[in-house]
Design an enzyme around this catalytic site. Structure first.
Site, short mmCIF file in Angstrom:
data_model
loop_
_atom_site.label_atom_id
_atom_site.label_comp_id
_atom_site.label_asym_id
_atom_site.label_seq_id
_atom_site.Cartn_x
_atom_site.Cartn_y
_atom_site.Cartn_z
N LYS A 164 26.21 44.61 26.94
CA LYS A 164 27.14 45.66 27.37
C LYS A 164 26.72 47.00 26.77
O LYS A 164 26.30 47.06 25.60
CB LYS A 164 28.55 45.29 26.90
CG LYS A 164 29.66 46.23 27.39
CD LYS A 164 31.03 45.74 26.91
CE LYS A 164 32.16 46.62 27.42
NZ LYS A 164 33.49 46.13 26.97
N SER B 155 36.91 45.58 30.53
CA SER B 155 35.88 46.59 30.70
C SER B 155 34.47 46.02 30.73
O SER B 155 33.54 46.72 31.12
CB SER B 155 35.98 47.60 29.55
OG SER B 155 35.68 46.95 28.32
N SER C 178 38.96 42.50 27.33
CA SER C 178 37.81 42.99 28.10
C SER C 178 36.66 42.02 28.25
O SER C 178 35.71 42.31 28.98
CB SER C 178 37.29 44.30 27.48
OG SER C 178 38.09 45.38 27.90
#
Lengths: 485, 483
Positions: free
Chosen positions: A79, A154, A178
């Site tokens: 990420k 996210s 997330s």
């Protein structure tokens, strides 16, 4: 080897070990998959093909030498809020658009030390703020199961990349859900470890007391592999806890006899998608049939969790994001005077959701409001945690839906931030309490979108959660489904 | 109307740890700009602070020496504000739960008495960087070297009532921190900084007046002058029927006035909250006791002991114990040759003179003393056992200070050993008296003052080596005896 990119980490490791496939071949297969699917998905902010192939070559050398570490040659996505030395890390924000960190996050270093190959930086909501990956400054990631839907957020890029075979596993971060919520939306497995289990050093901070790094994978065993590689005390992170890391993968037993599970009544609420409730209740029956005992339990402060979460998270975020001021690195807007430079840099550098949260947090901390908001939220947090600990005193784990609905359509909730905040309603409490939580697939709705089951464990008892998930996964077929892309 | 000054001081003392408070960078002063920096003290994305335990120990030392209450549980807070020299946009400090509270520092007042200045608190925090303006045209540059250097913030109650008292408090505090070897106390380099909260009120009143905070004073003199100016200014405002506003003012050392500082854009709301990246600071009883056991003997106690053990006058004891290194130096010399008063005289006189000439006293611990304690002791021993005169010793000391040679060697090489045998002294006396027959007659005629002249001439004739006592004795015999 056909569809090498679909291999589990276990299968890939076995194939690499006997040289059925080389790390370079495996990485090429994954990069080709990325090339084929990325125009539709936009899972990545940065694809690092050259660096990945170089890492794969090094992995092949280690494999040939016979002393290959656990994840040697396994292609992963990271990420973009997790820093990678020498590889652009933007946290999904324009304000860090040109930021190439001179250091790696501890989790990055651990994965690379374990021989993993980083194929790229996964897209995410800006500074990990969001539940749909629509808040990235770079692209909207799409759900591999239905391109008109969000992948959740996210860590939507990480979840989408894993689901679509753009990598064998990925790292995400979870501040209020997330990792788990996008895992549920994309039909993959994701685990948020206990707060303190994994180092936050080098992870761009959103809300420091809630953030935790964790893996996403196509199987429970893959997540166990990755968690084992990144967990452990880090002297660079004072909040990381010094306790031994079990060999999660080796300890997966599939046996549930004697385990007692709690089913909190507050997690089956009006407005939930009926198919989600049905799938979760069916999963609970499945767990019972595998030998677990299930009790209905109560977590009475659940209804206050979202409010407390948004006060604490935004307060910490308002402070954590102060450093992006245009002085030292990243984007800087031109202006005559200092104050104007700050204003323009932050006005132009941050997106709407980030600004909204900075303003909320600034307000919550400002003098005269601190007691009423931030301090009160901290008290609620203690009540929420105590609720969980009381239930977990009697139960080994708690079972809930991961999200109230399956993946929603792109644009559907962006106009109403409060609606969007409810996407995390079943996950935020776990962050407030600092507990480990895992999401795994437990069904599909009638449009073919995956449904997630959440398992919540005792502090530092990721193993029980992984065992439960593993047993369920072995008994069901959901994880074998693949999106058609 | 007669006014009374009410003064409280906030002191920032940079701690002398090797490394910074939350990272391993060097905390040393004077490196080229931005050399002592790393991602952590630069507040780069994703980095986290890790507490340096030495900083807590230094803070504990100060707190224990000042008799503060030490909190077993204290906490780190973030103080949020934007400024280019503050890389994270917040300063890590302590706020509602500081490490030390209470305690007091005793000062000497104008009437010679003593009074206790109470402390509100002592807490730890990280220092900020430094902005450098106008270095290249209209650019501003930032040097982050000082970011993360550990500081103690020492806040007093408004217990001082004159510039002199404020000065006395600051000197006492600085001397104490130096004694503990936790701060070098250098005001010019900014390692000992002070802000003053100043207000006035009608004498006898117990209500506090409107306070003004004065910053930017970088010497003790500046602090005293700034307070003096501010008291005068405030009194004038009130006498002219005006009202004082609570504000921050800067001391202008060139014009010797305070001026309102231009900080409209920083209407400060620091939004303090507990730093989620750092655990609460737990200080165990054992840790406190270990630090307490390591505390040096403090100045007051040492001064008293010097009077008791060495029989020194109060003045001597005070001068010698004003600095720990000086007191250590003195005691090392006395251990070698126990003539306490003579060594005290040498240390307070010649040794300190050279130390000041060479500016050696501007460091926390003097390591290159002009003469090591054992050699100073040896010099005094040479005098005491009659081998050289006090006068010769002065010149031997100068040579010692310049060459580092031992006094025995200098005396031997230069043939300075004192002459106590009578024969050569008598010979010199005869020679002097013969050459000054007229003066001898005058002396014998009653002009006693000439005795000193004859002593001087005899010493000159013996190149200073004659034992002065012997010279006196023999000269009196010769001058008063039969011609």
């Amino acid at each position: 080897m056909a569809e090498a990119y679909r291999l589990s980490i276990d299968a890939a490791s076995a194939a690499l070990a006997v040289r059925d496939i080389s790390a370079v071949e495996l990485t090429r297969a994954v990069l080709a998959r990325i090339e084929a699917t990325e125009p539709a998905l936009r899972s990545f902010i940065t694809v690092a093909a050259d660096a990945a192939l170089a890492q794969a070559q090094a992995a092949d050398a280690r494999l040939a030498g016979g002393d290959a570490p656990a994840l040697c040659g396994i292609p992963l996505a990271i990420k973009d809020v997790i820093l990678t030395r020498g590889l652009r890390s933007t946290a999904g924000s324009k304000i860090l658009g040109n930021f190439v960190p001179p250091y790696s996050a501890t989790v990055t270093r651990k994965l690379l030390d374990a021989g993993a190959v980083c194929v790229g930086k996964a897209n995410c909501d800006e500074f990990a703020m969001g539940s749909s990956t629509e808040n990235s400054a770079y692209a909207i990631t799409r759900n591999p199961w239905n391109l008109s839907c969000v992948p959740g957020g996210s860590s939507g890029g990480s979840a989408s990349a894993v689901a679509a075979g753009q990598c064998l596993g990925a790292l995400g971060t979870d501040t209020g859900g997330s990792i788990r919520q996008p895992a549920a939306c994309c039909g993959v497995v994701g685990i948020k470890p206990t707060y303190g289990r994994v180092s936050r050093y080098g992870v761009v901070a959103y809300a420091s007391s809630l953030d935790q790094v964790g893996p996403l994978g196509r199987t429970v065993a893959d997540c166990a592999h990755l968690l084992g590689a990144i967990a452990g005390h880090d002297p660079r992170d004072s909040t990381s806890v010094d306790c031994p890391t079990p060999d999660y993968r080796a300890a997966l037993s599939g046996k549930l006899a004697g385990l007692r599970l709690g089913l909190p009544k507050e997690y089956f609420v009006d407005g939930m998608q009926p198919e989600v409730e049905q799938a979760v209740r069916a999963a609970v029956r499945q767990l019972e049939s595998l030998g677990a005992a299930v009790d209905e339990v109560s977590l009475p402060h659940t209804e206050y969790a979202i409010a407390a979460y948004y006060l604490i998270a935004t307060a910490e975020a308002s402070s954590n994001l102060s450093r992006y001021d245009g002085i030292k690195y990243g984007f800087r807007a031109e202006a005559e005077a200092l104050l104007e430079m700050y204003r323009r840099t932050r006005a132009q550098g941050f997106g709407a959701e980030v600004k909204r949260r900075i303003m909320l947090g600034t307000y919550a901390l400002s003098s005269g409001y601190y007691d009423a908001y931030y301090l009160k939220a901290q008290k609620v947090r203690t009540l929420v945690r105590n609720d969980f600990l009381a239930v977990l005193d009697r139960c080994h784990a708690i079972v809930t839906p991961t999200a109230p609905t399956t993946a929603f359509r792109i644009g559907e909730k962006t106009a109403d931030p409060l609606q969007m905040y409810l996407a995390d309603i079943f996950t935020v409490s776990v962050n407030l309490a600092g507990l480990p939580g895992l999401s795994l697939p437990c069904g599909f709705d009638r449009t073919g979108l995956p449904i997630g089951l959440q398992l919540i464990g005792r502090p530092f008892d990721e193993q029980t959660v992984l065992n439960l998930a593993y047993a369920y996964e072995q008994a069901t077929q959901w994880h074998l489904q693949q999106p058609e892309i | 109307m007669a006014h009374e000054a009410v003064i409280g001081l906030e002191v920032h003392a940079e701690l002398l740890t090797e490394s910074k408070i939350f990272c391993a960078c060097s905390a040393k002063f004077g490196a080229p700009p931005n050399q002592n920096t790393c991602p952590v003290c630069l507040g780069m994305p994703g980095v986290l602070p890790v507490l340096n335990r030495r900083v807590v120990e230094f803070a504990l030392k100060a707190g224990l020496a000042i008799n503060c209450r030490i909190a077993r549980y204290s906490r780190w807070a973030r103080k949020n504000y934007f400024y280019p020299d503050l890389p994270k946009g917040y300063q890590i400090s302590q706020y509602e739960l500081p490490l030390c509270t209470g305690g007091e520092v005793e000062i000497t007042t104008a009437d010679g008495g003593t009074r206790a200045v109470r402390l509100t608190r002592i807490h730890m925090e990280e220092d900020t960087g430094k902005n450098i303006h106008d270095a290249h045209g209209d650019a501003s540059l930032v040097d982050f070297n000082r970011c993360g250097v550990p500081l103690l913030e020492i806040v007093s109650e408004p217990d001082m009532h004159s510039p002199a008292e404020a000065g006395a408090y600051l000197r006492k505090l600085r001397s104490l921190l130096r004694y503990l070897e936790v701060c070098d106390g250098n005001m010019e380099e900014g390692s000992f900084r002070c802000d003053a909260n100043i207000s006035i009120r009608p004498r006898g009143s117990t209500v506090l007046g409107t306070k003004v905070e004065v910053k930017n004073m970088n010497s003790f003199r500046a602090v005293e002058k700034a307070i003096e100016f501010e008291l005068r200014r405030q009194a004038e405002v009130l006498e002219q029927g005006g009202r004082l506003v609570q504000e921050t003012r800067h001391w202008d050392p060139d014009r010797e006035v305070t001026r309102p500082s231009r900080s409209k854009e920083f209407a400060h709301d620091y939004r303090y909250f507990p730093d989620p990246d750092l655990l609460p600071l737990l200080v165990s009883e054992q840790w406190i006791e270990r630090v307490r056991a390591e505390l040096p003997e403090l100045p007051e106690a040492r001064q008293a002991r010097f009077g008791r053990d060495y029989g020194l006058p109060v003045y001597d004891a005070e001068v010698l114990t004003a600095r720990k290194d000086l007191a250590d130096y003195y005691e090392a010399a006395v251990r070698t040759h126990p003539n306490a008063k003579a060594i005290s005289n040498w240390v307070m006189g010649d040794v300190l003179r050279i130390v000041r000439e060479r500016k050696l006293d501007e460091v926390l611990v003097i390591r290159d003393w002009p003469v090591v304690p054992a050699q100073l002791a040896a010099l005094v021993a040479l005098i005491d056992n009659g081998q050289i005169s006090g006068k010769i010793a002065k010149s031997v000391f100068e040579t010692m200070a310049q060459t580092g040679a031992s006094p025995e060697r200098i005396v031997a090489e230069q043939g300075l050993t004192q002459v106590s045998d009578e024969a050569p002294i008598i010979a010199a006396i005869e020679q002097v008296l013969a050459a000054n027959a007229a003066k001898v007659a005058e002396y014998r005629g009653g002009k006693d003052k000439l005795f000193g002249f004859f002593v001087g001439q005899v010493m000159k004739a013996t190149q200073g080596k004659a034992n002065p006592q012997k010279v006196n004795e023999l000269l009196i015999q010769r001058l008063t005896g039969s011609p």
